[in-house]
Enzyme design. Structure first.
Site, PDB file in Angstrom:
ATOM      1  N   LYS A 110       0.812  -1.212   0.000  1.00 53.98           N
ATOM      2  CA  LYS A 110       0.000   0.000   0.000  1.00 53.98           C
ATOM      3  C   LYS A 110       0.851   1.270   0.000  1.00 53.98           C
ATOM      4  O   LYS A 110       0.368   2.341  -0.333  1.00 53.98           O
ATOM      5  CB  LYS A 110      -0.984  -0.025   1.164  1.00 53.98           C
ATOM      6  CG  LYS A 110      -1.991  -1.166   0.985  1.00 53.98           C
ATOM      7  CD  LYS A 110      -3.256  -0.966   1.758  1.00 53.98           C
ATOM      8  CE  LYS A 110      -4.350  -1.931   1.325  1.00 53.98           C
ATOM      9  NZ  LYS A 110      -4.048  -3.342   1.671  1.00 53.98           N
TER      10      LYS A 110
HETATM   11  C1  LIG Z   1      -4.714  -4.399   1.119  1.00 50.57           C
HETATM   12  C2  LIG Z   1      -4.004  -5.678   0.998  1.00 50.57           C
HETATM   13  C3  LIG Z   1      -4.407  -6.676   0.084  1.00 50.57           C
HETATM   14  C4  LIG Z   1      -5.644  -6.517  -0.779  1.00 50.57           C
HETATM   15  O1  LIG Z   1      -5.462  -5.569  -1.802  1.00 50.57           O
HETATM   16  P1  LIG Z   1      -6.706  -5.005  -2.621  1.00 50.57           P
HETATM   17  O2  LIG Z   1      -6.137  -4.011  -3.542  1.00 50.57           O
HETATM   18  O3  LIG Z   1      -7.655  -4.425  -1.616  1.00 50.57           O
HETATM   19  O4  LIG Z   1      -7.312  -6.174  -3.325  1.00 50.57           O
HETATM   20  C5  LIG Z   1      -3.648  -7.827  -0.020  1.00 50.57           C
HETATM   21  N1  LIG Z   1      -2.562  -8.014   0.754  1.00 50.57           N
HETATM   22  C6  LIG Z   1      -2.153  -7.094   1.657  1.00 50.57           C
HETATM   23  C7  LIG Z   1      -0.972  -7.397   2.492  1.00 50.57           C
HETATM   24  C8  LIG Z   1      -2.850  -5.898   1.808  1.00 50.57           C
HETATM   25  O5  LIG Z   1      -2.442  -4.984   2.699  1.00 50.57           O
END
Ligand SMILES: *Cc1c(COP(=O)(O)O)cnc(C)c1O
Length: 462
Positions: A110
């Site tokens: 993220k």
């Molecule tokens: C947020 C997150 C996801 C999911 O990602 P999306 O874009 O919401 O599908 C998967 N793995 C981790 C570690 C995350 O923080």
């Protein structure tokens, strides 16, 4: 390049408007009016992740910023990564590689989207001489990435609401040990849904805002986050084979933002075989891709908690662009009665899925087994989210041609208890994830009362 809503009301929006507004006024999600095309021959000359980002980001920002401004900004946007390539690729065998997206300061992918978002927030605020409040509810990695991305900017104050209780200690400490005067971590006695409800009301009431102040959301639907993620798909394709052959990507999926970024990269010219939509027991997307059943159920707590969702908010973008072929009134029909009525497409329309998508649902036992298997076969330790994506590749291998890239979305040290459950041990814990255990925690505790929380924001909004 302007933007419009998937539900048809908002249109002709600039990048800056979309950035600062987040969600469209009709409840839809913003989309670019057309898919900008990447000059692949030119992109082949690129070398680093930053080079690639300089080709991609300006394709979306021309309505608000000059290319020169954006290219200059990109040099300093992604910061505090422990790997100089930002997104290193590790080969497991001839057909499988892992794209490691967890080398940013909060140990999850993220950081790619939120650091770009924060940089553009700050640029916009500075230009107009304004300030903003960032408000969000989080149960996982979004909160820490948002806090980390925004705290360097004086123009932004962040208020992040966490549910007391169900959250890993690492994830909580990442948010409570930040010692910045413009960051406030509020622990709310209640569930994630209680926190989200308060945030929703805050966006309606806005009583604590000063004149001329922006209220910014940090959820996964902001288009700028998708832009940041599109960059690493092009980067991976460049590094693996210079776009010579189409790849498969396996993506551990919750709100579908990461999958939609992969789809977007393909629409912009990146060769692609299949996208594997890998989910845990929260399987609404798997039910859709395997059975044309997009219906909401309750949320189950799993060992891959950042994918524990009941609906996948970015999925609306795929319904709009891929299935409804940009017919906003059709998309609006689906969503005006969802989740009360499930979304079920016409069979002929739904069948398009198989050209591009495969899906698989991996439960906790198989997740832990996949962690063991990867360690035993390749001496590779992966986090539980990555393991979900890896297991999907193994299960679907007979349907795959060519090479597959597994997206690794978090560092295993974020989930030490699951690593232990797999009988494995963490070899090297990065500094950014170990230091939080040495720092004092600081947070503010609240009952789940919007009045108390809005008062607190007002008091600290000077
Ligand atoms: C947020 C997150 C996801 C999911 O990602 P999306 O874009 O919401 O599908 C998967 N793995 C981790 C570690 C995350 O923080």
């Amino acid at each position: 390049m302007l933007f419009h809503s998937t539900r048809g009301k908002d249109s002709g929006k600039t990048f800056e408007e979309v950035l600062m507004q987040g969600l469209a006024s009709d409840g839809g999600l913003f989309m670019p009016d057309t898919w900008p095309q990447v000059d692949i021959q030119k992109l082949k000359q690129a070398d680093t992740f930053i080079d690639v980002a300089k080709h991609i980001v300006p394709l979306f920002t021309k309505s608000s910023f000059s290319d020169e401004e954006v290219i200059e900004m990109i040099e300093n946007t992604w910061h505090d990564f422990s790997d100089s390539s930002f997104a290193p690729i590790k080969e497991l065998d001839d057909t499988k590689s892992v794209l490691e997206l967890f080398h940013g300061p909060t140990g999850a992918f993220k950081d790619f989207g939120l650091q770009l978002a924060a940089a553009f927030f700050n640029k916009t605020l500075t230009k107009h001489n304004k300030t903003a409040i960032v408000l969000g509810a989080t149960s996982g990695d979004t909160g820490s990435a948002a806090i980390d991305a925004c705290r360097r900017f004086e123009s932004i104050k962040s208020f992040i609401l966490l549910p007391g209780g169900n959250m890993s200690e690492v994830q909580r400490r990442q948010m409570t040990t930040v010692n910045s005067p413009n960051v406030f971590t509020l622990i709310v006695d209640g569930t994630f849904d209680d926190c989200q409800e308060i945030v929703k009301e805050a966006f309606n009431e806005r009583s604590f805002l000063k004149d001329d102040q922006y209220l910014l959301a940090v959820n996964s639907i902001n288009w700028v986050r998708i832009i940041g993620q599109i960059c690493y798909y092009f980067y991976a394709s460049l590094k693996i084979n210079k776009f010579e052959e189409s790849l498969n990507f396996s993506v551990p999926t919750g709100n579908f933002g990461n999958v939609f970024a992969c789809y977007s990269a393909h629409k912009m010219g990146m060769p692609l075989n299949k996208i594997l939509v890998a989910v845990n027991n929260n399987n609404i997307l798997h039910r859709f891709f395997s059975n044309n059943d997009y219906s909401r159920t309750e949320v189950y707590e799993t060992d891959s908690p950042s994918m524990d969702i009941s609906v996948a908010s970015n999925f609306e973008r795929l319904i709009y662009d891929f299935y409804a072929e940009r017919d906003a009134s059709l998309c609006n029909d689906f969503y005006s009665s969802f989740p009360v009525s499930p979304i079920k497409l016409e069979d002929r329309t739904w069948k398009k899925s198989k050209d591009l998508f495969l899906s698989y649902c991996v439960d906790d036992i198989s997740t832990v087994n996949a962690m063991k298997k990867n360690y035993n076969s390749f001496h590779y330790l992966m986090d539980p989210h990555t393991a979900v994506a890896s297991e999907a590749v193994d299960e679907l291998s007979s349907k795959l041609e060519g090479k597959t890239i597994i997206l690794s979305t978090a560092h295993p040290a974020k989930f030490p208890l699951v690593v232990k459950k797999a009988g494995l041990s963490l070899e090297d814990i990065p500094e950014n994830l170990s230091i939080i255990f040495k720092r004092d925690e600081r947070s503010y505790r609240f009952k789940a009362s919007k009045e108390l929380i809005f008062n607190f924001i007002t008091e600290n909004n000077s």
